[in-house]
Design a protein around this motif. Structure first.
Motif, PDB file in Angstrom:
ATOM      1  N   CYS A  28      38.793  33.344  35.950  1.00 45.25           N
ATOM      2  CA  CYS A  28      38.810  35.348  36.493  1.00 45.25           C
ATOM      3  C   CYS A  28      36.892  35.571  36.970  1.00 45.25           C
ATOM      4  N   ASP A  31      36.428  33.456  40.451  1.00 46.30           N
ATOM      5  CA  ASP A  31      37.099  33.433  41.573  1.00 46.30           C
ATOM      6  C   ASP A  31      36.033  34.994  42.662  1.00 46.30           C
ATOM      7  N   CYS A  34      37.469  36.385  46.483  1.00 47.06           N
ATOM      8  CA  CYS A  34      39.544  36.990  46.668  1.00 47.06           C
ATOM      9  C   CYS A  34      39.033  37.849  47.263  1.00 47.06           C
ATOM     10  N   GLU A  38      42.794  41.465  44.475  1.00 46.89           N
ATOM     11  CA  GLU A  38      42.493  40.250  43.170  1.00 46.89           C
ATOM     12  C   GLU A  38      41.860  40.756  42.458  1.00 46.89           C
ATOM     13  N   SER A  39      40.296  41.560  43.415  1.00 46.73           N
ATOM     14  CA  SER A  39      39.107  41.409  42.387  1.00 46.73           C
ATOM     15  C   SER A  39      39.073  42.239  40.802  1.00 46.73           C
ATOM     16  N   LYS A  41      42.845  42.777  40.618  1.00 46.29           N
ATOM     17  CA  LYS A  41      43.622  42.449  39.065  1.00 46.29           C
ATOM     18  C   LYS A  41      42.658  41.556  38.565  1.00 46.29           C
ATOM     19  N   ALA A  42      41.978  40.845  38.462  1.00 41.76           N
ATOM     20  CA  ALA A  42      41.401  39.659  38.124  1.00 41.76           C
ATOM     21  C   ALA A  42      40.394  40.420  36.635  1.00 41.76           C
ATOM     22  N   THR A  45      42.947  41.896  34.085  1.00 43.05           N
ATOM     23  CA  THR A  45      42.987  40.122  33.173  1.00 43.05           C
ATOM     24  C   THR A  45      42.391  40.293  32.684  1.00 43.05           C
ATOM     25  N   SER A  46      41.052  40.198  32.449  1.00 46.73           N
ATOM     26  CA  SER A  46      40.539  39.744  31.911  1.00 46.73           C
ATOM     27  C   SER A  46      39.730  40.914  30.765  1.00 46.73           C
ATOM     28  N   VAL A  71      32.981  37.896  34.518  1.00 41.66           N
ATOM     29  CA  VAL A  71      33.599  39.140  35.519  1.00 41.66           C
ATOM     30  C   VAL A  71      33.368  39.976  35.658  1.00 41.66           C
ATOM     31  N   LEU A  74      32.893  41.528  39.560  1.00 44.43           N
ATOM     32  CA  LEU A  74      33.443  41.167  40.651  1.00 44.43           C
ATOM     33  C   LEU A  74      33.685  42.602  41.057  1.00 44.43           C
TER      34      LEU A  74
END
Length: 134
Positions: A28, A31, A34, A38-39, A41-42, A45-46, A71, A74
């Motif tokens: 995560c 990336d 993105c 998307e950032s 969402k990552a 998720t993290s 993370v 992001l």
């Protein structure tokens, strides 16, 4: 989720380990190209992964905290969310006694200097020897 389902069905050998969680958190964090959606969402998720590893038998390790701080990169620079999550993550890492030099270095590049100084008690330019209690 498939690993967790397998564990619930009796296959304890595939239970996620701290290494599994760290690999997912690192993916995560890595990336950086993105989109903002998307950032986000990552990032979400993290946070979910971090909460799961905290509830696991092994719990987080030093790399888990470093990955979660990475993370935060992001999130938009100087945003309240970035600063508050980075601060909370670092303080939780301190409380767990898992701070390493990399943790401090990541925090230094992640938050404004006044936040860094408030959290660590050191200036951004100072060399920090990680206190034993961290």
């Amino acid at each position: 989720d498939r690993m967790k389902t397998s564990v619930l069905l009796g296959n304890k050998e595939v239970a996620p380990s701290v290494y599994t969680y760290n690999a997912a958190l690192s993916a995560c964090a890595d990336d950086k190209s993105c989109s903002p959606d998307e950032s986000q969402k990552a990032f979400e998720t993290s946070i979910k992964l971090f909460n799961e590893v905290c509830k696991s038998k092994t719990g987080p390790d030093t790399f888990t905290y470093c990955n979660l701080l990475r993370v935060c990169e992001l999130l938009p620079p100087k945003s309240e969310k970035r600063i508050s999550v980075a601060r909370a993550t670092f303080l939780k890492c301190c409380k767990a006694g898992l701070v390493i030099d990399d943790t401090v270095a990541i925090l230094r590049g992640l938050v404004p200097s006044e936040v860094f100084e408030d959290v660590t008690g050191n200036t951004v330019d100072s060399f920090i020897i990680v206190p034993f209690e961290w």
